[in-house]
Design an enzyme around this catalytic site. Structure first.
Site, PDB file in Angstrom:
ATOM      1  N   ALA A 123      79.598   7.925  27.640  1.00  0.00           N
ATOM      2  CA  ALA A 123      80.647   8.196  28.625  1.00  0.00           C
ATOM      3  C   ALA A 123      80.084   8.936  29.831  1.00  0.00           C
ATOM      4  O   ALA A 123      79.801  10.138  29.752  1.00  0.00           O
ATOM      5  CB  ALA A 123      81.768   9.002  27.969  1.00  0.00           C
ATOM      6  N   THR A 125      81.224   7.487  33.341  1.00  0.00           N
ATOM      7  CA  THR A 125      82.164   7.184  34.430  1.00  0.00           C
ATOM      8  C   THR A 125      83.455   8.010  34.352  1.00  0.00           C
ATOM      9  O   THR A 125      84.026   8.172  33.271  1.00  0.00           O
ATOM     10  CB  THR A 125      82.526   5.681  34.400  1.00  0.00           C
ATOM     11  OG1 THR A 125      81.317   4.929  34.388  1.00  0.00           O
ATOM     12  CG2 THR A 125      83.362   5.282  35.597  1.00  0.00           C
ATOM     13  N   PRO A 127      87.287   8.909  36.722  1.00  0.00           N
ATOM     14  CA  PRO A 127      88.136   8.310  37.756  1.00  0.00           C
ATOM     15  C   PRO A 127      87.575   8.512  39.174  1.00  0.00           C
ATOM     16  O   PRO A 127      87.662   7.622  40.011  1.00  0.00           O
ATOM     17  CB  PRO A 127      89.477   9.032  37.580  1.00  0.00           C
ATOM     18  CG  PRO A 127      89.490   9.428  36.128  1.00  0.00           C
ATOM     19  CD  PRO A 127      88.064   9.706  35.758  1.00  0.00           C
ATOM     20  N   ILE A 156      85.509   3.623  29.146  1.00  0.00           N
ATOM     21  CA  ILE A 156      84.472   4.008  28.185  1.00  0.00           C
ATOM     22  C   ILE A 156      84.471   3.082  26.960  1.00  0.00           C
ATOM     23  O   ILE A 156      85.464   2.997  26.223  1.00  0.00           O
ATOM     24  CB  ILE A 156      84.659   5.494  27.747  1.00  0.00           C
ATOM     25  CG1 ILE A 156      84.656   6.398  28.980  1.00  0.00           C
ATOM     26  CG2 ILE A 156      83.592   5.891  26.729  1.00  0.00           C
ATOM     27  CD1 ILE A 156      83.475   6.229  29.931  1.00  0.00           C
ATOM     28  N   GLN A 338      82.884 -25.611  36.990  1.00  0.00           N
ATOM     29  CA  GLN A 338      83.200 -26.676  37.957  1.00  0.00           C
ATOM     30  C   GLN A 338      82.915 -28.058  37.364  1.00  0.00           C
ATOM     31  O   GLN A 338      83.686 -29.004  37.543  1.00  0.00           O
ATOM     32  CB  GLN A 338      82.352 -26.450  39.230  1.00  0.00           C
ATOM     33  CG  GLN A 338      82.677 -27.383  40.374  1.00  0.00           C
ATOM     34  CD  GLN A 338      84.027 -27.076  41.020  1.00  0.00           C
ATOM     35  OE1 GLN A 338      84.571 -25.992  40.855  1.00  0.00           O
ATOM     36  NE2 GLN A 338      84.578 -28.041  41.709  1.00  0.00           N
ATOM     37  N   GLY A 341      85.608 -29.733  35.503  1.00  0.00           N
ATOM     38  CA  GLY A 341      86.847 -30.096  36.188  1.00  0.00           C
ATOM     39  C   GLY A 341      87.992 -29.216  35.712  1.00  0.00           C
ATOM     40  O   GLY A 341      87.784 -28.048  35.366  1.00  0.00           O
ATOM     41  N   GLU A 365      76.524  -0.737  34.281  1.00  0.00           N
ATOM     42  CA  GLU A 365      75.096  -0.367  34.234  1.00  0.00           C
ATOM     43  C   GLU A 365      74.459  -0.373  35.624  1.00  0.00           C
ATOM     44  O   GLU A 365      73.290  -0.712  35.779  1.00  0.00           O
ATOM     45  CB  GLU A 365      74.311  -1.321  33.318  1.00  0.00           C
ATOM     46  CG  GLU A 365      74.661  -1.253  31.855  1.00  0.00           C
ATOM     47  CD  GLU A 365      74.537   0.147  31.339  1.00  0.00           C
ATOM     48  OE1 GLU A 365      73.411   0.606  31.154  1.00  0.00           O
ATOM     49  OE2 GLU A 365      75.575   0.799  31.132  1.00  0.00           O
TER      50      GLU A 365
HETATM   51  C1  LIG Z   1      83.464  -3.978  31.301  1.00  0.00           C
HETATM   52  C2  LIG Z   1      83.053  -2.610  31.721  1.00  0.00           C
HETATM   53  C3  LIG Z   1      82.535  -1.742  30.778  1.00  0.00           C
HETATM   54  C4  LIG Z   1      82.158  -0.453  31.136  1.00  0.00           C
HETATM   55  N1  LIG Z   1      81.694   0.410  30.182  1.00  0.00           N
HETATM   56  C5  LIG Z   1      81.400   1.690  30.509  1.00  0.00           C
HETATM   57  C6  LIG Z   1      80.984   2.620  29.506  1.00  0.00           C
HETATM   58  O1  LIG Z   1      80.878   2.282  28.313  1.00  0.00           O
HETATM   59  N2  LIG Z   1      80.713   3.887  29.881  1.00  0.00           N
HETATM   60  C7  LIG Z   1      80.811   4.309  31.176  1.00  0.00           C
HETATM   61  O2  LIG Z   1      80.533   5.471  31.437  1.00  0.00           O
HETATM   62  N3  LIG Z   1      81.211   3.457  32.157  1.00  0.00           N
HETATM   63  C8  LIG Z   1      81.507   2.164  31.853  1.00  0.00           C
HETATM   64  N4  LIG Z   1      81.923   1.278  32.828  1.00  0.00           N
HETATM   65  C9  LIG Z   1      82.075   1.745  34.190  1.00  0.00           C
HETATM   66  C10 LIG Z   1      80.980   1.262  35.143  1.00  0.00           C
HETATM   67  O3  LIG Z   1      79.757   1.867  34.834  1.00  0.00           O
HETATM   68  C11 LIG Z   1      81.443   1.518  36.579  1.00  0.00           C
HETATM   69  O4  LIG Z   1      82.532   0.638  36.827  1.00  0.00           O
HETATM   70  C12 LIG Z   1      80.339   1.288  37.607  1.00  0.00           C
HETATM   71  O5  LIG Z   1      79.342   2.257  37.486  1.00  0.00           O
HETATM   72  C13 LIG Z   1      80.892   1.319  39.039  1.00  0.00           C
HETATM   73  O6  LIG Z   1      81.649   2.444  39.259  1.00  0.00           O
HETATM   74  P1  LIG Z   1      83.151   2.330  39.877  1.00  0.00           P
HETATM   75  O7  LIG Z   1      83.877   1.315  39.079  1.00  0.00           O
HETATM   76  O8  LIG Z   1      83.723   3.681  39.973  1.00  0.00           O
HETATM   77  O9  LIG Z   1      82.939   1.713  41.319  1.00  0.00           O
HETATM   78  P2  LIG Z   1      82.583   2.516  42.658  1.00  0.00           P
HETATM   79  O10 LIG Z   1      81.431   3.399  42.419  1.00  0.00           O
HETATM   80  O11 LIG Z   1      83.826   3.100  43.202  1.00  0.00           O
HETATM   81  O12 LIG Z   1      82.131   1.325  43.602  1.00  0.00           O
HETATM   82  C14 LIG Z   1      83.038   0.411  44.221  1.00  0.00           C
HETATM   83  C15 LIG Z   1      82.211  -0.563  45.042  1.00  0.00           C
HETATM   84  O13 LIG Z   1      81.513   0.146  46.074  1.00  0.00           O
HETATM   85  C16 LIG Z   1      80.117  -0.082  45.948  1.00  0.00           C
HETATM   86  N5  LIG Z   1      79.410   1.151  46.289  1.00  0.00           N
HETATM   87  C17 LIG Z   1      79.599   2.402  45.812  1.00  0.00           C
HETATM   88  N6  LIG Z   1      78.764   3.267  46.400  1.00  0.00           N
HETATM   89  C18 LIG Z   1      78.020   2.539  47.280  1.00  0.00           C
HETATM   90  C19 LIG Z   1      76.978   2.859  48.195  1.00  0.00           C
HETATM   91  N7  LIG Z   1      76.516   4.096  48.334  1.00  0.00           N
HETATM   92  N8  LIG Z   1      76.452   1.847  48.925  1.00  0.00           N
HETATM   93  C20 LIG Z   1      76.882   0.573  48.789  1.00  0.00           C
HETATM   94  N9  LIG Z   1      77.866   0.219  47.942  1.00  0.00           N
HETATM   95  C21 LIG Z   1      78.424   1.199  47.198  1.00  0.00           C
HETATM   96  C22 LIG Z   1      79.888  -0.469  44.513  1.00  0.00           C
HETATM   97  O14 LIG Z   1      78.700  -1.195  44.339  1.00  0.00           O
HETATM   98  C23 LIG Z   1      81.147  -1.277  44.223  1.00  0.00           C
HETATM   99  O15 LIG Z   1      80.978  -2.580  44.682  1.00  0.00           O
HETATM  100  C24 LIG Z   1      82.284  -0.032  32.494  1.00  0.00           C
HETATM  101  C25 LIG Z   1      82.766  -0.928  33.445  1.00  0.00           C
HETATM  102  C26 LIG Z   1      83.154  -2.193  33.075  1.00  0.00           C
HETATM  103  C27 LIG Z   1      83.681  -3.138  34.110  1.00  0.00           C
END
Ligand SMILES: Cc1cc2nc3c(=O)[nH]c(=O)nc-3n(C[C@H](O)[C@H](O)[C@H](O)COP(=O)(O)OP(=O)(O)OC[C@H]3O[C@@H](n4cnc5c(N)ncnc54)[C@H](O)[C@@H]3O)c2cc1C
Length: 383
Positions: A123, A125, A127, A156, A338, A341, A365
């Site tokens: 964990a 990430t 909000p 998570i 694609q 179809g 990741e």
């Molecule tokens: C299926 C799934 C499983 C997951 N599992 C886990 C888990 O087990 N544990 C965990 O901790 N997290 C997990 N996550 C969370 C994941 O790691 C985050 O979603 C990811 O790191 C992106 O963070 P965010 O969603 O807050 O996007 P944000 O960081 O808000 O980014 C939003 C967009 O802005 C872009 N961006 C952000 N900063 C910059 C910058 N400086 N320059 C250019 N572009 C930028 C990003 O690339 C993205 O396109 C999971 C996510 C998914 C979808």
């Protein structure tokens, strides 16, 4: 330079393929539809040594290399990304415990994960803290022989079904260097003040639990600090990503390979304008492009894993492999759908599940944008 797999690696790859083909098909659709974790198949996968098998034998694993583990990831996702993700996720972060944990932590937690007795998750990430993990706000405050954790995490893996999580917390906000302020803690999900709520409605990978997690004064023994020094969490996370991004590249490879194989079967069988679809040059070219992309993914991902297995830690190459694997796999899977179809749009044909799943590789990741940050910083230096 040796581009071939060893006989042992071929055995691992085909054993993983056999297992996935035999065990996944019956449950994949209902686990996806009903968002159910495949508990029995997980147990079997652990008994056969597929889960967390990089863990050294002293702690219950088989000591497989990163390329070996990546081959398993590839074969599982080739058959069904959702089940593959669910199984792999149960040992997500075990590398951190093995590399940085105390002897007691390794013996207490790793064997149970590898044997299929306990499910873990990682964990980081929150909000308000995704790509930038240095902005996390969840705190762990030392009080005598305990730490008290407060805060929340989101998305998570296994947060609502797991037994324990490795949680990144802010421990040393006063330190001048931002990267020295964080530490990982092993937090059992049964502790008072812990809550993990399943997040419904993921686009794909629904057999895998994702949860909103909160820590309301969760008290843990001080011995649950990963390793025995505060302030190492950020570095441990970065070190882990070099491994996890590589086998996640294996996920993308498996999805691309699996979807392409289905598309090839489909265009050989389906007839239009008096011929099988595979007769038409435009579609033959699509197959040529897909196969080339799959080969590119395979070369990059295997090379990243091969280097890591030889102790050649190439941050840039891992980021390149993860980015290109996700991006090309998204393209291949899109074309595979694609080529089906209208049928591709319906779940009965088993292709749209790859489409829904593979996008995740461009997000978790490290998003593709963050991978490009890493690559450009390595080439141009930090601004
Ligand atoms: C299926 C799934 C499983 C997951 N599992 C886990 C888990 O087990 N544990 C965990 O901790 N997290 C997990 N996550 C969370 C994941 O790691 C985050 O979603 C990811 O790191 C992106 O963070 P965010 O969603 O807050 O996007 P944000 O960081 O808000 O980014 C939003 C967009 O802005 C872009 N961006 C952000 N900063 C910059 C910058 N400086 N320059 C250019 N572009 C930028 C990003 O690339 C993205 O396109 C999971 C996510 C998914 C979808």
């Amino acid at each position: 330079m040796d581009f071939g797999l060893t006989d042992e690696q071929k055995d691992i790859k085909y054993a993983a393929r056999d297992f996935a083909e035999k065990e996944f098909s019956d449950i994949a659709e209902s686990c996806d539809e009903k968002e159910i974790f495949p508990r029995e198949v997980w147990k079997k996968a652990c008994q056969l040594g597929f889960v967390g098998s990089f863990v050294e034998p002293a702690y219950g694993g088989s000591g497989l290399g990163l390329l070996d583990y990546t081959l398993i990831a590839e074969e599982f996702w080739r058959v069904d990304p959702g089940i593959g993700q669910a199984l792999f996720s149960t040992a997500f972060g075990a590398e951190i415990i093995e590399k940085h944990g105390t002897e007691e932590q390794k013996t207490s937690y790793l064997p149970a994960v590898v044997r299929g007795e306990k499910i873990m998750g990682l964990a980081t990430t929150e909000p308000d803290a995704g790509s930038d993990i240095t902005s996390i706000k969840t705190t762990a405050v030392r009080q005598g022989d305990t730490y008290v954790i407060n805060g929340s995490k989101t998305m998570i893996g296994n947060g609502s079904i797991g037994d324990f999580l490795l949680v990144l917390c802010l421990t040393n906000p006063e330190r001048p260097k931002i990267h020295d302020r964080f530490s990982f803690f092993i937090v059992e999900t049964g502790r008072v003040g812990y809550d993990g709520t399943h997040m419904h409605g993921k686009m794909g990978l629904r057999a895998y639990d994702s949860a909103d997690v909160s820590f309301d004064g969760v008290e843990i023994p001080a011995t649950n600090l990963l390793g025995d020094v505060e302030g190492k969490g950020f570095y441990q996370a970065m070190d882990f990503f070099n491994m996890s991004r590589t086998w996640v590249g294996g996920f993308a490879l498996g999805a691309a390979q699996g979807a392409m194989e289905k598309a090839i079967r489909h265009i050989r069988e389906r007839k239009q304008f008096g011929h099988p679809l595979s007769h038409f040059q435009a579609l033959r070219f699509k197959v040529a492009e897909m196969a080339t992309y799959v080969e590119m993914i395979r070369n990059m991902v295997y090379k990243a894993a091969w280097n890591m297995d030889r102790g050649l830690k190439d941050h840039k190459l891992v980021a390149m492999a993860k980015w290109i694997a996700g991006s090309l796999a998204v393209k291949v899977v899109d074309e595979a759908l694609q080529l089906h179809g209208g049928y591709g749009y319906f779940s009965d044909y088993g292709i749209e599940k790859y489409y829904r799943a593979v996008k995740a590789v461009e997000i978790y990741e490290g998003t593709k944008e963050i991978e490009k940050h890493i690559i450009s910083n390595e080439i141009l230096g930090r601004e």
